[in-house]
Design an enzyme around this catalytic site. Structure first.
Site, short mmCIF file in Angstrom:
data_model
loop_
_atom_site.label_atom_id
_atom_site.label_comp_id
_atom_site.label_asym_id
_atom_site.label_seq_id
_atom_site.Cartn_x
_atom_site.Cartn_y
_atom_site.Cartn_z
N HIS A 195 35.79 52.62 44.09
CA HIS A 195 35.80 51.67 45.81
C HIS A 195 37.22 52.42 45.75
CE1 HIS A 195 37.29 48.50 48.30
NE2 HIS A 195 35.55 48.15 47.53
N ASP A 246 27.82 48.62 40.41
CA ASP A 246 27.86 47.12 41.34
C ASP A 246 27.43 47.43 42.71
OD1 ASP A 246 30.02 48.77 42.58
OD2 ASP A 246 30.84 46.14 43.05
N ASN A 247 27.10 48.60 43.35
CA ASN A 247 26.51 48.43 44.22
C ASN A 247 26.90 50.68 44.54
OD1 ASN A 247 28.97 47.09 45.56
ND2 ASN A 247 28.83 49.15 46.35
N HIS A 296 36.67 39.67 41.79
CA HIS A 296 35.19 39.43 42.43
C HIS A 296 34.81 38.33 42.84
CE1 HIS A 296 35.63 41.40 46.33
NE2 HIS A 296 36.16 40.64 46.15
N LYS A 345 38.35 44.70 37.67
CA LYS A 345 37.74 43.96 38.75
C LYS A 345 37.21 42.57 38.65
CE LYS A 345 35.56 44.39 43.57
NZ LYS A 345 35.11 45.26 43.91
N LYS A 349 25.55 51.35 49.96
CA LYS A 349 26.24 50.36 49.87
C LYS A 349 26.04 49.03 51.41
CE LYS A 349 31.00 47.87 49.37
NZ LYS A 349 32.06 48.13 49.03
N ARG A 367 27.88 41.01 41.47
CA ARG A 367 29.11 40.32 39.75
C ARG A 367 28.19 39.28 39.29
NH1 ARG A 367 33.99 44.17 39.65
NH2 ARG A 367 32.47 45.80 41.18
N SER A 396 39.20 42.95 45.55
CA SER A 396 39.18 44.47 45.40
C SER A 396 40.06 45.46 45.58
CB SER A 396 37.89 44.33 46.92
OG SER A 396 36.76 44.73 46.27
N ASP A 427 32.67 50.49 40.31
CA ASP A 427 32.39 49.86 41.82
C ASP A 427 32.41 51.12 42.62
OD1 ASP A 427 32.31 47.78 44.39
OD2 ASP A 427 34.85 47.36 43.52
N ASP A 428 31.66 49.86 43.35
CA ASP A 428 30.67 51.79 44.48
C ASP A 428 30.27 52.89 44.19
OD1 ASP A 428 31.58 49.49 46.49
OD2 ASP A 428 32.71 50.80 47.37
N CYS A 432 29.51 43.74 46.38
CA CYS A 432 30.47 43.87 45.25
C CYS A 432 29.81 42.15 45.03
CB CYS A 432 32.13 43.87 45.67
SG CYS A 432 32.87 45.54 45.71
#
Ligand code: MG
Length: 464
Positions: A234, A286-287, A132, A130, A307, A77, A155, A33-34, A73
């Site tokens: 994240h 994811d980003n 989301h 996660k 992001k 996803r 998150s 994540d991130d 996010c």
């Protein structure tokens, strides 16, 4: 007698061959994540150690032009799991860019996920980490083809308790700042039940890894699919005892090194169980990095922005495929995307790809297996909120709208003449060459307009 023996031998051979053919591959997705394009040692980070991911990249394929379906996010996803642009499933909104604890929407039941597709071949499926894509019971992983779920529903910075020092201000002063666990009352859900609140985020990364290894071990005799979606890096950043304070990069590096250690443990489990040669493992994120948080956010390396943005730093991710004995080691510069995983897995598992809807993903398996050296994916559509901001065709990228990162960066600008970059020559998107190539601008603009026309309006899940 000799004839009977030969017949018996032949039958045995036939059974063995058909069993081998029927052995569908296992799939493991490790999704961060991130995490930024420049946050792994094997993608050029000078002070973060990632020996396990480096080994995975050396033995497998390092993809340098691999994209997500959105730069934040929730829509990212949705794109990965459905193989579709999130604008087609209503999982993208101008009003709220992701789902929040008070959101009422989620991934619609009508969408088909990778897990649901593989279920048609009786795969064991687990979502760990996660989610989301909707925290209400009707949207949880167990309603979307996963046999089990263990993780946080949104998150790790949500459900924040008031009265604690602001994360950004504290993080700006201290690259090693670690928040208290009680500060974020985010729950851990097991299947559909809250089993821990607040989640102990200090131990969460290792626990995700443990759950993944447990699932693999329990399902070693049948095909399986694990979707391991780490909730870090994240913010808020948390690292376990074994990793805290160890990285020269500070707590952000500790977090990545703990994730890397987990990757090593998972690969070793597959090797120990003799499953490595029948398991495709994919690592990505994811980003791009959340640059708003200074040293607590990652780095997009040589890519622009992070992001939230449709510049490359927001949507191009460090990606590794690993399948010893099946995919030859290489650095792959062809274009791929997380949306391609659904058709790729379907193809490898012998599952027909849905025909009743638009699937934006492409089957990458011939390229992965070395049967071709060209990707079926030639294009990338960069959506932000509910607008198409940019398009990539081959090396060319045209920006119709530009805007900086989530929280910071340049303001929104609509371009009468799109900005044009050649990403092969200029991955950092520094040199706008629109004036030199009006024909390319016109061609990309026409393709973008046709693409926008192809999007059917659906109920927006994020605005609910
Ligand atoms: Mg993210």
């Amino acid at each position: 007698m000799r004839y009977l023996l030969s017949l018996l031998l032949l039958c045995t051979c036939l059974v063995t061959a058909s069993q081998l053919q029927a052995a569908e591959p296992n799939f493991v997705i490790i999704f961060c994540d991130d995490l930024g394009y420049g946050d792994l040692a094997c993608f050029g980070h000078p002070t973060i150690r990632t020996p396990n991911l480096d080994r995975m990249a050396a033995q497998g394929q390092k993809w340098t032009n691999f994209y997500v379906g959105a730069s934040v996010c929730t829509p990212s996803r949705a794109a990965l799991l459905t193989g579709r642009l999130p604008v087609r499933s209503g999982m993208m909104s101008a009003k709220r860019r992701v789902l929040f604890p008070n959101s009422k929407g989620g991934l619609p039941a009508s969408e088909l996920t990778i897990a649901e597709m593989l279920k048609t071949k009786d795969y064991a499926t687990a979502a760990i980490g996660k989610w989301h894509l909707g925290h209400l019971p009707q949207y949880l992983p167990t309603k979307h083809g996963f046999d089990s779920y263990w993780g946080i529903p949104y998150s790790n910075d949500m459900d924040a308790v008031k009265g604690f020092p602001g994360y950004k201000q504290t993080a700006q002063k201290d690259p090693n700042y670690a928040a208290t666990i009680e500060q974020y009352q985010v729950p851990i859900i097991q299947n559909e039940t809250v089993v821990e609140k607040p989640a102990n985020q200090r131990t969460i990364t290792q626990r995700y890894t443990d759950k993944t290894m447990e699932f693999i071990t329990q399902n070693q005799d049948k095909p399986f699919f694990v979707y391991l979606a780490h909730s870090l890096p994240h913010i808020p950043l948390f690292a376990g005892k074994r990793h805290l304070g160890k990285s020269r990069r500070g707590i952000f590096g500790d977090v990545i090194e703990e994730i890397d250690s987990g990757v090593g443990q998972i690969l070793k489990t597959l090797e120990d169980l003799k499953l490595a040669e029948n398991t495709l493992v994919v690592f990505t994120s994811d980003n791009g990095p959340w640059l708003l948080f200074d040293t607590h956010g990652g780095s997009a390396g040589l890519l622009r922005e992070g992001k939230g943005s449709t510049f490359e730093g927001g949507m191009r991710e460090p990606t590794i495929f690993w399948w010893p004995g099946k995919i030859a080691p290489k650095i792959e510069m062809e274009i791929g995307a997380t949306m391609d995983l659904l058709p790729t897995f379907c193809s490898l598992a012998g599952v027909p790809i849905p025909k009743d809807r638009v699937i934006d993903g492409h089957d990458l398996s011939p390229l992965l297996l070395g049967k071709t050296d060209k990707s079926p994916r030639k294009q990338v559509y960069y959506w932000r909120s509910e607008k198409l901001y940019a398009i990539r065709i081959g090396p060319w990228k045209a920006h119709f709208i530009t805007e900086g990162c989530y929280g910071i960066g340049p303001k929104r600008e609509v371009h009468e003449i799109p900005e044009l970059y050649n990403l092969d020559h200029d991955p950092s998107e520094k040199y706008n060459v629109a004036k030199l190539h009006p024909d390319v601008v016109a061609r990309l603009t026409k393709i973008a307009q046709a693409h926008i026309q192809s999007i059917e309006p659906v109920e927006n899940q994020l605005a609910k």
